[in-house]
Design a protein around this motif. Sequence first.
Motif, PDB file in Angstrom:
ATOM      1  N   ASP A 230      20.078  90.045 122.804  1.00 32.98           N
ATOM      2  CA  ASP A 230      20.741  91.158 123.491  1.00 32.98           C
ATOM      3  C   ASP A 230      19.713  92.113 124.089  1.00 32.98           C
ATOM      4  OD1 ASP A 230      23.318  90.262 122.804  1.00 32.98           O
ATOM      5  OD2 ASP A 230      23.199  91.228 120.850  1.00 32.98           O
ATOM      6  N   LEU A 231      18.665  92.367 123.330  1.00 37.14           N
ATOM      7  CA  LEU A 231      17.628  93.309 123.743  1.00 37.14           C
ATOM      8  C   LEU A 231      16.277  92.602 123.669  1.00 37.14           C
ATOM      9  CD1 LEU A 231      18.927  95.928 121.219  1.00 37.14           C
ATOM     10  CD2 LEU A 231      19.337  96.134 123.667  1.00 37.14           C
ATOM     11  N   LEU A 232      15.512  92.642 124.741  1.00 37.81           N
ATOM     12  CA  LEU A 232      14.190  92.012 124.764  1.00 37.81           C
ATOM     13  C   LEU A 232      13.162  93.047 125.190  1.00 37.81           C
ATOM     14  CD1 LEU A 232      12.236  89.581 124.716  1.00 37.81           C
ATOM     15  CD2 LEU A 232      12.910  89.127 127.086  1.00 37.81           C
ATOM     16  N   ILE A 233      12.094  93.163 124.399  1.00 34.77           N
ATOM     17  CA  ILE A 233      11.026  94.122 124.701  1.00 34.77           C
ATOM     18  C   ILE A 233       9.719  93.369 124.885  1.00 34.77           C
ATOM     19  CG2 ILE A 233       9.686  96.084 123.849  1.00 34.77           C
ATOM     20  CD1 ILE A 233      12.160  96.839 122.159  1.00 34.77           C
ATOM     21  N   PHE A 234       9.107  93.543 126.045  1.00 32.88           N
ATOM     22  CA  PHE A 234       7.749  93.062 126.279  1.00 32.88           C
ATOM     23  C   PHE A 234       6.807  94.241 126.045  1.00 32.88           C
ATOM     24  CE2 PHE A 234       9.838  89.752 129.041  1.00 32.88           C
ATOM     25  CZ  PHE A 234       9.436  88.673 128.267  1.00 32.88           C
ATOM     26  N   ASP A 235       6.131  94.195 124.916  1.00 35.94           N
ATOM     27  CA  ASP A 235       5.273  95.301 124.503  1.00 35.94           C
ATOM     28  C   ASP A 235       3.861  95.137 125.056  1.00 35.94           C
ATOM     29  OD1 ASP A 235       4.579  97.644 123.009  1.00 35.94           O
ATOM     30  OD2 ASP A 235       3.725  96.366 121.452  1.00 35.94           O
TER      31      ASP A 235
END
Length: 317
Positions: A230-235
């Motif tokens: 649902d939520l994807l973070i590219f840090d």
Amino acid sequence: MESLGELLSQMNNSQLRRRSDELKARMMNEPLVRDLCIRHPELGEEQLNRGMAKLYQYVNDSRHCANCPGLDRCPNDFPGHYTKLTVENAGNVVQLVDCQVPCSKQVRYEQELMVKKRIQSFYVDERALSEGYKEVEILTRDSVRAPAVGQVFRYINATKEAGLQTRGLYLEGHFGTGKTFLMCYLLHELAKEGYSGVIVYMPEFVEDLKSMLQDSQKLKETTEIMKQADLLIFDDIGAENLNPWVRDHVMGSILNYRMNRKPTFYTSNYSLSALEKHLSFTSKDGEEINKGQRLMDRIAPFVDVVTVSGSNKRGRA
């Protein structure tokens, strides 16, 4: 306290009767039992006698809970739970019914466990995902970054009220201003609402992708996880050493699938324009402006930029 069974099993008949009478008298004088009898006058002596073991467990558990040593040292027979008594009337027969109920600490533990199961990290320090987050502390820790914190809070509240958004956030700012911390907080808060999330530390992810060239199944599974979350973070995007395959076939595939479907988030030391320049250059083919623009077309239109200002907090307690 020993269990009632342990106490009574150690005695002969005369001792048993005497000890049984003492325990009965003591139970009937317990405030919790007196209160139960006041609330349920239909309970007669016969019902109380038949339910003496339940009363004993009820009082024993309540005493332990009143002096709780912590969930990991819970002395109750069923750790993290206490005995709850109800009075039921089945076929005109009044009886005491007991059941084991999770305490507030056990409920919180189970909730946190469910939150952790909804969040998956690739190469991100797990401590960042297990913080005891406090909104007031986040807001007041650095007043300079308060506008950025406010934007993140508003995004979280909007998702809670209206459901999953299609746009994400792009957190830009200098080293150590708390961009990753804010994204982990966002993941944690929305995982409590039932959303799944993935956070990926880009520099190590890109390096690891090179080994996946020889393992197509692992590559497929990894990219599928990132597509479906649902939520994807590219840090820390922009800090990786890109190659054309990662940019065009891996990143491009993931972002192409997610755009207009699910929100993707980014933290970076680069502005969007500077990131485009970074994505246009690879160690293998040098500068490829069109390739960088193509990927940015899957990033920039689908995020709101959040500038995270403030001092470098890395290494501070």
